[in-house]
Design a protein around this motif. Structure first.
Motif, mmCIF file in Angstrom:
data_model
loop_
_atom_site.group_PDB
_atom_site.id
_atom_site.type_symbol
_atom_site.label_atom_id
_atom_site.label_comp_id
_atom_site.label_asym_id
_atom_site.label_seq_id
_atom_site.Cartn_x
_atom_site.Cartn_y
_atom_site.Cartn_z
ATOM 1 N N THR A 1 0.836 -1.215 0.000
ATOM 2 C CA THR A 1 0.000 0.000 0.000
ATOM 3 C C THR A 1 0.864 1.255 0.000
ATOM 4 O OG1 THR A 1 -1.754 -1.170 1.203
ATOM 5 C CG2 THR A 1 -1.797 1.240 1.247
ATOM 6 N N ILE A 2 1.927 1.235 0.796
ATOM 7 C CA ILE A 2 2.840 2.383 0.852
ATOM 8 C C ILE A 2 3.509 2.602 -0.496
ATOM 9 C CG2 ILE A 2 4.903 3.313 1.963
ATOM 10 C CD1 ILE A 2 4.174 1.589 4.417
ATOM 11 N N ALA A 3 3.985 1.506 -1.113
ATOM 12 C CA ALA A 3 4.663 1.617 -2.406
ATOM 13 C C ALA A 3 3.708 2.134 -3.476
ATOM 14 C CB ALA A 3 5.229 0.259 -2.807
ATOM 15 N N SER A 4 2.467 1.670 -3.459
ATOM 16 C CA SER A 4 1.484 2.140 -4.429
ATOM 17 C C SER A 4 1.224 3.633 -4.273
ATOM 18 C CB SER A 4 0.183 1.341 -4.266
ATOM 19 O OG SER A 4 -0.829 1.841 -5.118
ATOM 20 N N ARG A 5 1.119 4.072 -3.030
ATOM 21 C CA ARG A 5 0.886 5.495 -2.778
ATOM 22 C C ARG A 5 2.092 6.335 -3.185
ATOM 23 N NH1 ARG A 5 -2.776 9.294 -3.041
ATOM 24 N NH2 ARG A 5 -2.569 10.896 -1.422
ATOM 25 N N MET A 6 3.296 5.846 -2.905
ATOM 26 C CA MET A 6 4.509 6.559 -3.303
ATOM 27 C C MET A 6 4.598 6.678 -4.828
ATOM 28 S SD MET A 6 7.293 4.958 -0.623
ATOM 29 C CE MET A 6 8.671 5.911 -1.300
ATOM 30 N N TYR A 7 4.237 5.603 -5.510
ATOM 31 C CA TYR A 7 4.269 5.639 -6.975
ATOM 32 C C TYR A 7 3.282 6.676 -7.509
ATOM 33 C CZ TYR A 7 3.457 4.287 -11.813
ATOM 34 O OH TYR A 7 3.303 4.320 -13.174
ATOM 35 N N THR A 8 2.088 6.687 -6.959
ATOM 36 C CA THR A 8 1.069 7.635 -7.428
ATOM 37 C C THR A 8 1.494 9.075 -7.167
ATOM 38 O OG1 THR A 8 -0.670 6.003 -7.027
ATOM 39 C CG2 THR A 8 -1.348 8.307 -7.232
ATOM 40 N N LEU A 9 2.036 9.327 -5.992
ATOM 41 C CA LEU A 9 2.383 10.695 -5.611
ATOM 42 C C LEU A 9 3.647 11.200 -6.279
ATOM 43 C CD1 LEU A 9 1.683 10.691 -1.749
ATOM 44 C CD2 LEU A 9 0.374 11.897 -3.506
ATOM 45 N N TRP A 10 4.678 10.355 -6.349
ATOM 46 C CA TRP A 10 6.013 10.876 -6.656
ATOM 47 C C TRP A 10 6.707 10.239 -7.850
ATOM 48 C CZ3 TRP A 10 6.713 9.509 -0.909
ATOM 49 C CH2 TRP A 10 6.086 10.478 -0.120
ATOM 50 N N PHE A 11 6.361 9.020 -8.240
ATOM 51 C CA PHE A 11 7.154 8.327 -9.248
ATOM 52 C C PHE A 11 6.351 7.912 -10.481
ATOM 53 C CE2 PHE A 11 9.053 7.263 -5.065
ATOM 54 C CZ PHE A 11 10.190 8.042 -5.199
ATOM 55 N N SER A 12 5.267 8.632 -10.768
ATOM 56 C CA SER A 12 4.458 8.328 -11.951
ATOM 57 C C SER A 12 4.522 9.482 -12.959
ATOM 58 C CB SER A 12 2.996 8.074 -11.540
ATOM 59 O OG SER A 12 2.478 9.189 -10.815
ATOM 60 N N GLY A 13 5.607 10.223 -12.925
ATOM 61 C CA GLY A 13 5.748 11.370 -13.810
ATOM 62 C C GLY A 13 6.251 10.990 -15.189
#
Length: 265
Positions: A40-52
């Motif tokens: 869940t943490i990794a998914s949220r990090m990807y959405t917020l910061w690493f999906s550019g």
């Protein structure tokens, strides 16, 4: 040597994977809202910061807005503390008079928690980057300063006497004898101070800041965004690992001669 390095790397990867798997299992079994699983943490990090976009190396605008101020403050504060600590440390370490006079002040200064001085910095510099940099500098200068003092004070006398016999000037003695002799301890202080700089960076951004990782962490806590809070914590851990690994590469190059000397000693 290469096979041993690859084997060590494989062990570290396996250990990290096992730790994450155990973390996932325990948190899912516990089902506690304040302890989300790493997926869940990794998914949220990807959405917020690493999906550019690719042009931003996959960093989102939110990530760039958060990371750039924090890393800028960290590097400026750590760099200023490093330069000041090394210069002052070498001077104090080579002067018994300065050492006797300043040692009580140094011991007093290192015992004062830097966060306690943040209100004073607010009064001196007002809220903003200067206050945050001052907090970082005061928090990380002590390991560099003390290690530089110790390194400069313990230079082999035979090396100094040999340099004087060969007619080396004082600047040459400092550059060719004192600094190289003190460098192992200086580098140890720099490495320790870099880890402290990451901590002080977060502390400096928790109050009176409108940007950075610490500000984002505070905002997530205030709004009960638990995955965001854990994402900031994980991000700080990854940054600490990357900074330490990068410093080790530089340290190995700087102290390569020292490692060879120890092998042949």
């Amino acid at each position: 040597m290469a096979a041993r390095s690859l084997g060590g790397f494989g062990v570290r990867v396996a250990l990290v994977a096992a730790t994450v798997a155990l973390w996932e299992l325990v948190t899912r079994l516990a089902s506690q809202p304040y302890f989300p699983p790493p997926s869940t943490i990794a998914s949220r990090m990807y959405t917020l910061w690493f999906s550019g976009p690719v042009t931003h190396v996959f960093f989102t605008d939110d990530a760039l807005t958060m990371l750039q101020p924090s890393l800028g403050r960290l590097l400026v504060g750590w760099g200023a503390a490093s330069v000041a600590g090394v210069v002052l440390g070498l001077a104090i370490g080579r002067s018994q008079v300065l050492s006797d006079f300043l040692d009580p002040l140094i011991q007093f200064g290192r015992a004062v928690p830097p966060p306690m001085l943040v209100p004073i910095f607010f009064a001196l510099f007002k809220i903003g980057t200067p206050t945050q940099i001052a907090t970082i500098v005061l928090g990380v200068i002590w390991p560099v300063l003390i290690n530089a003092i110790d390194g400069a004070a313990t230079v082999d006398r035979q090396h100094l006497e040999t340099a004087r016999v060969f007619g080396l000037s004082r600047p040459q003695i400092i550059g060719r004898i004192i600094v190289p002799s003190a460098m192992p301890k200086i580098v140890a202080g720099l490495r320790l101070s870099l880890s402290l700089a990451l901590i002080m960076m977060v502390i400096s951004e928790l109050v009176g800041s409108n940007s950075g990782i610490g500000y984002r962490l505070t905002t997530a806590q205030q709004n009960f965004l638990i995955p965001d809070v854990w994402g900031c914590i994980v991000l700080l851990g990854v940054l600490g690992y990357l900074l330490n690994s990068s410093f080790l590469l530089v340290e190995n190059r700087i102290l390569r001669w020292h490692s060879r000397a120890r092998q042949y000693a």
